[in-house]
Design an enzyme around this catalytic site. Structure first.
Site, short mmCIF file in Angstrom:
data_model
loop_
_atom_site.label_atom_id
_atom_site.label_comp_id
_atom_site.label_asym_id
_atom_site.label_seq_id
_atom_site.Cartn_x
_atom_site.Cartn_y
_atom_site.Cartn_z
N GLU A 46 9.46 16.46 15.07
CA GLU A 46 9.90 16.30 13.68
C GLU A 46 9.14 17.29 12.78
OE1 GLU A 46 8.61 12.80 11.42
OE2 GLU A 46 10.69 12.53 10.79
N CYS B 17 13.47 10.99 6.85
CA CYS B 17 13.38 10.58 8.25
C CYS B 17 14.71 10.79 8.96
CB CYS B 17 12.97 9.13 8.32
SG CYS B 17 14.00 8.06 7.32
N GLU C 278 9.47 1.59 10.71
CA GLU C 278 10.53 2.58 10.45
C GLU C 278 9.86 3.94 10.52
OE1 GLU C 278 13.55 1.76 10.23
OE2 GLU C 278 13.52 -0.34 9.68
N LYS D 138 0.89 -1.18 0.00
CA LYS D 138 0.00 0.00 0.00
C LYS D 138 0.92 1.23 0.00
CE LYS D 138 -2.00 2.95 1.95
NZ LYS D 138 -1.75 4.36 1.54
#
Ligand code: NAD
Length: 496
Positions: free
Chosen positions: A389, A287, A253, A178
């Protein structure tokens, strides 16, 4: 008006329209134009894909291949990716607005994942256990874990998919992928190569659409044995909860807020390039972004001045132009989020050293989603801009005095994905690398990834590892087989 290209899902070796006939639009972040329509798969479509993957796993041609044959197919897919790298990279840029230089380099590198894991497929060996029982032969087998739901984000769709697809196939698993709703088409183009490589129907399937619809249905499906997820920490934690209901294995992750630490003995020219690559490459949408820059007191003023000068020269523009260094933000939601964090940092009292707002001008084309490369000085580690973040071209600089203080600041955060250390002292490099709680430490370099080296997070940056031999083990489970050679029947009421 010309009709937009329409992308269907790929289920059981066929290109299929969504069960309720609905499509969603996909936008090129640089032109701001809708350029394609993509199948909005329903939970029913996801269920069909899982059934196809389960049949391929348990009864199909795939389940009868030996490991060498499986490895050869994986290797063949690598060859096809190599032939089609340019085309795949162009789809990636159209989807996510990242630089053609970056996406082409990634697509040219992807085959290595398929060569490495293709080669590993027939080298996964069990063991004969010198068991402590008489007349018993005991050995282990490493078997595929089952159907894998691979859920990917928008920032590097094919790279992050390859981290999952290559080892899962080599291990003998089947998959339902997906991709992110913002970047579906490169994954669908990859399916044309999966088909051409000769993978039997049902081994690799793609359902496109939204996390809460197709994605959630995969995570909940009892025939999915493992979820391999890359995305935000909040969605990852939710996926983990949902997956727990059917005890699925998960690799997660997730996000990061990585420290890049420059000591006073660093080679400053190298460190400046490393810091720039850590935060402005990919418009900061990675990331592993080194979004917290820790600079030692003795070099602080010189380093920051030179860094800001270098960053000021970054060329914004069309991501398809090989001279562009900073492209648009991929999605309007992300653009809003970045601007919100810039406002938060200003409110918190951080000092704007560079940028600090939206960018516009002829170099930005029709895109409404350019943000100026932004650097904040005077940041304290407790500020939100140092802890959360942003996922954009926004750097926060924190000053430190001692090595101990650098480690304390680096570790004083919920995340633990990566860190950079800039020093010429081997002693310092090792001591600091050992002390930082993160899955990847780069010394005198930044943003290096390889198919050979395990990658993953500590703390809220995730669970499990991708890449390397460890990455393959995440798709295997161990079976212990006991064969008795005894001639007498022991007492059945006593454990043997
Ligand atoms: P996201 O979490 O919003 O989405 C990631 C994927 O998960 C998408 O395909 C989405 O549709 C799907 N999803 C969302 N909710 C779901 C649900 N309830 N059930 C099933 N699927 C669901 O992340 P994003 O915005 O696409 O990507 C950015 C984030 O990804 C950042 O936080 C970044 O740090 C992280 N990221 C991590 C790594 C890593 O390797 N650690 C790499 C790249 C990106």
């Amino acid at each position: 008006m010309t009709e937009l290209p329409k992308f269907n899902a790929y289920i059981n070796g066929e290109w299929v329209a969504p069960s309720d006939g609905r499509y969603f639009e996909t936008v090129n972040p640089y032109t701001a134009e809708v350029w394609a329509q993509v199948a909005r798969c329903t939970p029913e479509d996801a269920n069909r894909a899982v059934e196809a993957a389960h049949t391929a796993l348990t009864r199909g041609e795939w389940s009868k291949l030996n490991a060498t044959q499986r490895g050869a197919l994986v290797h063949r897919l690598g060859d096809l990716i190599k032939e089609h790298a340019q085309e795949l990279a162009e789809y990636e840029v159209r989807d996510n607005g990242k630089l053609i230089n970056e996406m082409l380099a990634q697509c040219n590198y992807l085959p290595q994942w398929f060569y490495y894991y293709g080669g590993l497929a027939d080298k996964i060996e069990g063991a004969v256990i010198p068991i402590d029982k008489p007349d018993v032969f005991n050995f282990t087998r490493h078997e595929p874990i089952g159907v894998v739901a691979a859920i990917t984000p928008w920032n590097s769709p094919l790279l992050l998919l390859s981290f999952k697809l290559a080892p899962a196939l080599a291990a003998g698993c089947t998959l339902v992928i997906k991709p992110s709703e913002f970047t579906s088409t490169s994954t669908l183009k990859l399916m044309e190569l999966v088909e051409k490589a000769g993978f039997p129907p049902g081994v690799v399937n793609v359902v496109t659409g939204f996390g809460a619809e197709a994605g959630a249905a995969l995570v909940e499906h009892p025939k999915v044995a493992k979820v391999a997820f890359t995305g935000g920490t909040e969605s990852g934690a939710y996926v983990y909860q949902q997956a727990a209901k059917t005890l699925k294995r998960c690799t997660l992750e997730l996000g990061g807020k990585s420290p890049n630490i420059v000591f006073d003995d660093a080679v400053l020219d190298d460190a400046i390039k490393g810091v720039i690559s850590g935060i402005f490459a990919a418009t900061g949408q990675t990331c592993i972004a080194g979004s917290r820059l820790l600079v030692q007191e003795g070099i602080y003023d010189e380093f920051v001045t030179r860094l800001v000068d270098f960053a000021r020269s970054a060329r914004m523009g069309n991501p398809l132009d090989p001279n562009t260094q900073v492209g648009p933000v991929t999605t309007p939601q992300q653009y809003d989020k970045i601007l919100k964090y810039i406002a938060v940092a200003k409110d918190e009292g951080a000092e704007v050293l560079l940028g600090g707002g939206p960018a516009s001008g002829p170099e930005c084309g029709n895109s409404k989603w350019f943000v100026q490369p932004t650097i904040f000085g005077g940041v304290h580690n407790k500020m939100r801009i140092a802890q959360e973040e942003v996922f954009g071209p926004v750097l926060s600089i924190i000053r430190f005095k001692t090595d101990e203080e650098a480690v304390e600041i680096a570790n004083d955060i919920a995340f633990g994905l990566a860190a950079g250390v800039w020093t010429q002292s081997i002693k310092r490099a090792l001591t600091i690398s050992n002390a930082i709680r993160a899955g990847t430490i780069w010394v005198n370099t930044y943003r290096s990834i390889s198919y050979m080296s395990p990658f993953g997070g500590y703390k809220m940056s995730g669970l499990g590892r991708e890449n390397g031999i460890e990455g393959m083990k995440e798709y295997l489970q161990t079976k212990s087989v006991w064969i008795s050679t005894a001639t007498d029947v022991p007492n059945p009421f006593v454990m043997r």
